[in-house]
Design an enzyme around this catalytic site. Structure first.
Site, PDB file in Angstrom:
ATOM      1  N   ASP A   1       0.848  -1.198   0.000  1.00 36.42           N
ATOM      2  CA  ASP A   1       0.000   0.000   0.000  1.00 36.42           C
ATOM      3  C   ASP A   1       0.887   1.254   0.000  1.00 36.42           C
ATOM      4  O   ASP A   1       1.785   1.392   0.838  1.00 36.42           O
ATOM      5  CB  ASP A   1      -0.867  -0.045   1.277  1.00 36.42           C
ATOM      6  CG  ASP A   1      -1.965   1.000   1.284  1.00 36.42           C
ATOM      7  OD1 ASP A   1      -2.409   1.407   0.195  1.00 36.42           O
ATOM      8  OD2 ASP A   1      -2.397   1.382   2.396  1.00 36.42           O
TER       9      ASP A   1
ATOM     10  N   ASP B   1       3.079   5.034  -5.431  1.00 37.12           N
ATOM     11  CA  ASP B   1       2.335   6.286  -5.266  1.00 37.12           C
ATOM     12  C   ASP B   1       3.272   7.462  -5.503  1.00 37.12           C
ATOM     13  O   ASP B   1       3.976   7.907  -4.602  1.00 37.12           O
ATOM     14  CB  ASP B   1       1.710   6.350  -3.872  1.00 37.12           C
ATOM     15  CG  ASP B   1       0.874   7.608  -3.701  1.00 37.12           C
ATOM     16  OD1 ASP B   1       0.823   8.420  -4.647  1.00 37.12           O
ATOM     17  OD2 ASP B   1       0.264   7.767  -2.623  1.00 37.12           O
TER      18      ASP B   1
ATOM     19  N   GLY C   1      -8.108   8.654   6.622  1.00 36.43           N
ATOM     20  CA  GLY C   1      -8.313   9.077   8.002  1.00 36.43           C
ATOM     21  C   GLY C   1      -9.760   9.193   8.434  1.00 36.43           C
ATOM     22  O   GLY C   1     -10.679   8.752   7.751  1.00 36.43           O
TER      23      GLY C   1
ATOM     24  N   ALA D   1     -11.629   4.592   1.844  1.00 31.72           N
ATOM     25  CA  ALA D   1     -13.031   4.134   1.758  1.00 31.72           C
ATOM     26  C   ALA D   1     -13.647   3.789   3.117  1.00 31.72           C
ATOM     27  O   ALA D   1     -14.700   3.175   3.167  1.00 31.72           O
ATOM     28  CB  ALA D   1     -13.116   2.940   0.818  1.00 31.72           C
ATOM     29  N   SER D   2     -13.009   4.208   4.187  1.00 30.76           N
ATOM     30  CA  SER D   2     -13.633   3.959   5.499  1.00 30.76           C
ATOM     31  C   SER D   2     -14.868   4.833   5.652  1.00 30.76           C
ATOM     32  O   SER D   2     -14.893   5.984   5.208  1.00 30.76           O
ATOM     33  CB  SER D   2     -12.636   4.271   6.624  1.00 30.76           C
ATOM     34  OG  SER D   2     -11.732   3.195   6.770  1.00 30.76           O
TER      35      SER D   2
ATOM     36  N   ASN E   1     -10.121   0.277  -0.420  1.00 26.79           N
ATOM     37  CA  ASN E   1      -9.148   0.268   0.685  1.00 26.79           C
ATOM     38  C   ASN E   1      -9.751   0.713   2.010  1.00 26.79           C
ATOM     39  O   ASN E   1     -10.337   1.803   2.094  1.00 26.79           O
ATOM     40  CB  ASN E   1      -8.010   1.242   0.368  1.00 26.79           C
ATOM     41  CG  ASN E   1      -7.083   0.745  -0.717  1.00 26.79           C
ATOM     42  OD1 ASN E   1      -7.380  -0.217  -1.409  1.00 26.79           O
ATOM     43  ND2 ASN E   1      -5.956   1.399  -0.867  1.00 26.79           N
TER      44      ASN E   1
END
Ligand code: G3H
Ligand code: 13P
Ligand code: ZN
Length: 321
Positions: free
Chosen positions: A82, A104, A185, A222-223, A264
């Site tokens: 990740d 990334d 976050g 995606a939390s 994610n």
């Protein structure tokens, strides 16, 4: 059973119109919670490891823990780096047998991002590994500077559909992480909580129109940051701000149907774990056996993962397709 290749998981997920949960792993309890939930619900799963996780737990411990998980379960499991921040880190993970890596370089200008991604892709493909890259910035909707709906701006934070096509063509990456108002976050939005789903549809269509077929997109950040978890943490002595905010699950469902093949989730696992640990220690201040709070923490993470894979990502039941 060996690891299952990320490529195989992606192609089945695209065909079956479900999303893969990519859950971050930092320690044994998180890993057990994820694997037990996925095993019981017969879901394929991606375990992802950040640079920070490697520094915290040591790559060898993580590798051996995952080997244990693979040998004790029957579901397909892929292992992903990740937010790899350099060619060297990606190479290390490819050499260790990860089935996919993320490079990334999204903070770099477009051409530099292409150049770095291409270098990782060239190496990865030689060793049967696939590469996720990111275009756009995960700043969250509060900093969108009026971008929403303006899908054709090329200079803003959000992913531009035409640039996405050019990026994939030039870099050769196998999946693309998009910026559509998502961010990491527990404080993702000020005001309305939503993703720019119209833009996501345009990105998917642009890739399709350019002949790339059902190209896999990735949704970071995606939390959903459930209010009840934040409240539980605060009830038992935590001090989270009142402005915690995540992505509504309804938006994740649309993202899944629009082609976000990998979703994610890390923050929600952290919140669940923290809520359970705080509760036990608050109610039992004399307790000092870590199993007494890590056990409930593992159970709470497991319940959360079960909910995600069954009710949001719809990958439950697809392990043996
Ligand atoms: O996107 C970041 C993930 O939540 C991993 O976070 O770098 O603190 O391990 P970390
Ligand atoms: P969350 O912070 O929303 O869980 O996002 C995790 C993530 O994108 C890991 O790459
Ligand atoms: Zn991320």
């Amino acid at each position: 059973m060996p690891l299952t290749h990320t490529r195989e998981l992606f192609s089945k997920a695209l065909k079956g119109k479900y999303a893969l949960g990519a859950f971050n792993v930092n320690n044994m309890e998180l890993l057990q919670a994820i694997i037990e939930a996925c095993e019981e619900e017969k879901a394929p799963v991606m375990l992802q490891i950040s640079k920070g996780a490697r520094q915290y737990a040591n790559p060898v411990y993580l590798k051996k823990l995952i080997e244990a998980a693979v040998s004790l379960s029957t579901i397909p499991i892929a292992v992903h780096l990740d937010h790899g921040d350099s060619f060297e880190l990606c190479k290390e993970c490819i050499d260790e047998g990860f089935t996919s890596v993320m490079i990334d370089a999204s903070h770099e200008p477009f051409e530099k991002n292409v150049e770095i991604t291409k270098k990782v892709v060239e190496y990865a493909h030689k060793y049967n590994c696939v590469v996720e890259s990111e275009l756009g910035h995960l700043v969250g909707a509060q900093f969108d500077e009026g971008e929403e709906g303006g899908a054709h701006s090329v200079s803003g934070h959000y992913t531009n559909p035409e640039e996405a096509v050019k990026f994939v063509q030039e870099s050769g990456c196998d999946s693309l992480a998009v910026a559509i108002g998502n961010s990491h976050g527990a404080y993702k939005f000020k005001g309305e909580q939503h993703l720019d789903l119209e833009r996501l549809k345009l990105i998917k269509k642009a890739l399709m129109d350019a002949g790339m077929g059902d190209y896999p997109l990735v949704l970071h950040g995606a939390s959903s940051v459930p209010k009840e978890l934040a409240e539980e943490i605060n009830k038992y002595g935590g001090k989270l701000g009142l402005d915690t905010a995540g992505v509504p699950e309804a938006d994740i469902e649309v993202a899944r149907r629009t082609g976000c093949t990998k979703v994610n989730i890390d923050t929600d696992l952290r919140l669940a774990m923290t809520a359970a640990i705080r509760k036990v220690l608050w109610e039992n201040p004399k307790e000092f056996d870590p199993r007494k709070f890590l056990g409930p923490a593992r159970n709470k993470v497991k319940d959360l993962v079960r909910h995600k894979i069954k009710d949001v990502l719809c990958c439950a039941g697809h392990a043996f397709d």
